[in-house]
Scaffold this motif. Sequence first.
Motif, PDB file in Angstrom:
ATOM      1  N   VAL A   1       0.848  -1.193   0.000  1.00 13.79           N
ATOM      2  CA  VAL A   1       0.000   0.000   0.000  1.00 13.79           C
ATOM      3  C   VAL A   1       0.886   1.246   0.000  1.00 13.79           C
ATOM      4  O   VAL A   1       1.552   1.543   0.990  1.00 13.79           O
ATOM      5  CB  VAL A   1      -0.941   0.014   1.230  1.00 13.79           C
ATOM      6  CG1 VAL A   1      -1.822   1.248   1.208  1.00 13.79           C
ATOM      7  CG2 VAL A   1      -1.783  -1.253   1.270  1.00 13.79           C
ATOM      8  N   PRO A   2       0.903   1.981  -1.126  1.00  9.20           N
ATOM      9  CA  PRO A   2       1.695   3.221  -1.182  1.00  9.20           C
ATOM     10  C   PRO A   2       0.840   4.433  -0.806  1.00  9.20           C
ATOM     11  O   PRO A   2      -0.383   4.414  -0.921  1.00  9.20           O
ATOM     12  CB  PRO A   2       2.099   3.292  -2.652  1.00  9.20           C
ATOM     13  CG  PRO A   2       0.983   2.612  -3.382  1.00  9.20           C
ATOM     14  CD  PRO A   2       0.417   1.576  -2.441  1.00  9.20           C
ATOM     15  N   SER A   3       1.508   5.481  -0.338  1.00  8.30           N
ATOM     16  CA  SER A   3       0.809   6.747  -0.077  1.00  8.30           C
ATOM     17  C   SER A   3       1.625   7.875  -0.682  1.00  8.30           C
ATOM     18  O   SER A   3       2.852   7.842  -0.667  1.00  8.30           O
ATOM     19  CB  SER A   3       0.591   6.956   1.416  1.00  8.30           C
ATOM     20  OG  SER A   3       1.824   7.050   2.082  1.00  8.30           O
ATOM     21  N   LYS A   4       0.927   8.868  -1.224  1.00  5.45           N
ATOM     22  CA  LYS A   4       1.596   9.951  -1.947  1.00  5.45           C
ATOM     23  C   LYS A   4       1.452  11.275  -1.205  1.00  5.45           C
ATOM     24  O   LYS A   4       0.566  11.438  -0.374  1.00  5.45           O
ATOM     25  CB  LYS A   4       1.013  10.068  -3.355  1.00  5.45           C
ATOM     26  CG  LYS A   4      -0.435  10.541  -3.389  1.00  5.45           C
ATOM     27  CD  LYS A   4      -0.934  10.626  -4.819  1.00  5.45           C
ATOM     28  CE  LYS A   4      -2.326  11.183  -4.908  1.00  5.45           C
ATOM     29  NZ  LYS A   4      -2.422  12.601  -4.631  1.00  5.45           N
TER      30      LYS A   4
ATOM     31  N   ILE B   1       7.403   9.083  -0.704  1.00  5.73           N
ATOM     32  CA  ILE B   1       6.297   8.175  -0.972  1.00  5.73           C
ATOM     33  C   ILE B   1       6.506   6.999  -0.024  1.00  5.73           C
ATOM     34  O   ILE B   1       7.518   6.298  -0.101  1.00  5.73           O
ATOM     35  CB  ILE B   1       6.290   7.723  -2.439  1.00  5.73           C
ATOM     36  CG1 ILE B   1       5.975   8.929  -3.318  1.00  5.73           C
ATOM     37  CG2 ILE B   1       5.294   6.593  -2.657  1.00  5.73           C
ATOM     38  CD1 ILE B   1       6.128   8.706  -4.782  1.00  5.73           C
ATOM     39  N   ASP B   2       5.559   6.829   0.897  1.00  9.06           N
ATOM     40  CA  ASP B   2       5.634   5.723   1.846  1.00  9.06           C
ATOM     41  C   ASP B   2       5.025   4.481   1.226  1.00  9.06           C
ATOM     42  O   ASP B   2       4.020   4.549   0.515  1.00  9.06           O
ATOM     43  CB  ASP B   2       4.885   6.064   3.142  1.00  9.06           C
ATOM     44  CG  ASP B   2       5.584   7.155   3.937  1.00  9.06           C
ATOM     45  OD1 ASP B   2       6.829   7.201   3.922  1.00  9.06           O
ATOM     46  OD2 ASP B   2       4.879   7.963   4.578  1.00  9.06           O
ATOM     47  N   VAL B   3       5.660   3.337   1.511  1.00  5.60           N
ATOM     48  CA  VAL B   3       5.186   2.058   1.006  1.00  5.60           C
ATOM     49  C   VAL B   3       5.097   1.102   2.190  1.00  5.60           C
ATOM     50  O   VAL B   3       6.065   0.920   2.918  1.00  5.60           O
ATOM     51  CB  VAL B   3       6.150   1.488  -0.058  1.00  5.60           C
ATOM     52  CG1 VAL B   3       5.715   0.111  -0.506  1.00  5.60           C
ATOM     53  CG2 VAL B   3       6.252   2.422  -1.239  1.00  5.60           C
ATOM     54  N   LYS B   4       3.927   0.494   2.370  1.00  4.30           N
ATOM     55  CA  LYS B   4       3.721  -0.460   3.462  1.00  4.30           C
ATOM     56  C   LYS B   4       3.460  -1.823   2.854  1.00  4.30           C
ATOM     57  O   LYS B   4       2.467  -2.029   2.157  1.00  4.30           O
ATOM     58  CB  LYS B   4       2.530  -0.024   4.324  1.00  4.30           C
ATOM     59  CG  LYS B   4       2.129  -1.007   5.389  1.00  4.30           C
ATOM     60  CD  LYS B   4       2.602  -0.540   6.738  1.00  4.30           C
ATOM     61  CE  LYS B   4       1.974  -1.353   7.862  1.00  4.30           C
ATOM     62  NZ  LYS B   4       2.814  -2.361   8.402  1.00  4.30           N
ATOM     63  N   TYR B   5       4.388  -2.751   3.109  1.00  2.19           N
ATOM     64  CA  TYR B   5       4.231  -4.133   2.635  1.00  2.19           C
ATOM     65  C   TYR B   5       3.611  -4.942   3.762  1.00  2.19           C
ATOM     66  O   TYR B   5       3.941  -4.755   4.931  1.00  2.19           O
ATOM     67  CB  TYR B   5       5.595  -4.710   2.227  1.00  2.19           C
ATOM     68  CG  TYR B   5       5.511  -6.108   1.692  1.00  2.19           C
ATOM     69  CD1 TYR B   5       4.851  -6.369   0.493  1.00  2.19           C
ATOM     70  CD2 TYR B   5       6.075  -7.180   2.376  1.00  2.19           C
ATOM     71  CE1 TYR B   5       4.750  -7.661   0.001  1.00  2.19           C
ATOM     72  CE2 TYR B   5       5.981  -8.468   1.884  1.00  2.19           C
ATOM     73  CZ  TYR B   5       5.328  -8.703   0.709  1.00  2.19           C
ATOM     74  OH  TYR B   5       5.214  -9.978   0.211  1.00  2.19           O
ATOM     75  N   ASN B   6       2.715  -5.895   3.434  1.00  2.15           N
ATOM     76  CA  ASN B   6       1.989  -6.626   4.478  1.00  2.15           C
ATOM     77  C   ASN B   6       2.805  -7.719   5.173  1.00  2.15           C
ATOM     78  O   ASN B   6       2.304  -8.390   6.061  1.00  2.15           O
ATOM     79  CB  ASN B   6       0.678  -7.207   3.931  1.00  2.15           C
ATOM     80  CG  ASN B   6       0.890  -8.371   2.998  1.00  2.15           C
ATOM     81  OD1 ASN B   6       2.001  -8.776   2.696  1.00  2.15           O
ATOM     82  ND2 ASN B   6      -0.208  -8.919   2.508  1.00  2.15           N
TER      83      ASN B   6
END
Length: 162
Positions: A89-92, A105-110
Motif C-alpha cells: 500500500v503506497p501513499s503519496k 512516498i511511503d510504502v507499506k508491505y503486508n
Amino acid sequence: MHIHQKKVFLTNQKETQMKKLILLAVFMGSALTAAAQGAKIEFIAKDNTIDYGKVYKDTDSGLRSFEFKNTGDAPLIITNVQSTCGCTVPSKPTEPVMPGKTGKIDVKYNMSPGPIRKTITVESNAVNVEGGRVALKIKGEVLVKEEINILEKKKTMTTSDN
C-alpha cells in the motif's frame, strides 16, 4: 546581368542564408529551453529500488519510504501512486513539492512470508521521465522465526537419552 548586379544578388543571397541560420538557431535554443522547463523528479534510492533484505514478519512493520527531490523549476505534483497488488500500500504527498524541495512516498508491505518483488508506479507532471511515470521497486525476503516448543524439545531430549 552586370558584374555589379551579380555582386548585389550574391550578397543578398548570403544575407538570406545567414538570416535563416540565425532564425533556426534561435528556434532550436528556445525549443531546448522550453523542454528543460517544468517539474523534475529524482529519487534518492539507487535504481529506484529499496531492498528490505531478509526481515522477520514479527519484528518489521514493512514500512519504507522512497525519498525524492524536485530538481525542476515548477511545482511537482504526484497525481497517482499504485502498486501491482493489494499486499503493498503506497501513499503519496497531498501537496505539490516545490522546486528544490524533497518529498516522500511511503510504502507499506503486508509482510507475508516469502520473497518480496513488487513494483509501485508513480504518476506525476515531471518532464524528465517518459509520460511523467516512474517505476519504484521493493525487494527482499520475509522470514518466519522458528518457534521451539518446550515440550517438543523435552521429548527429543528424553528419547535421545535412551
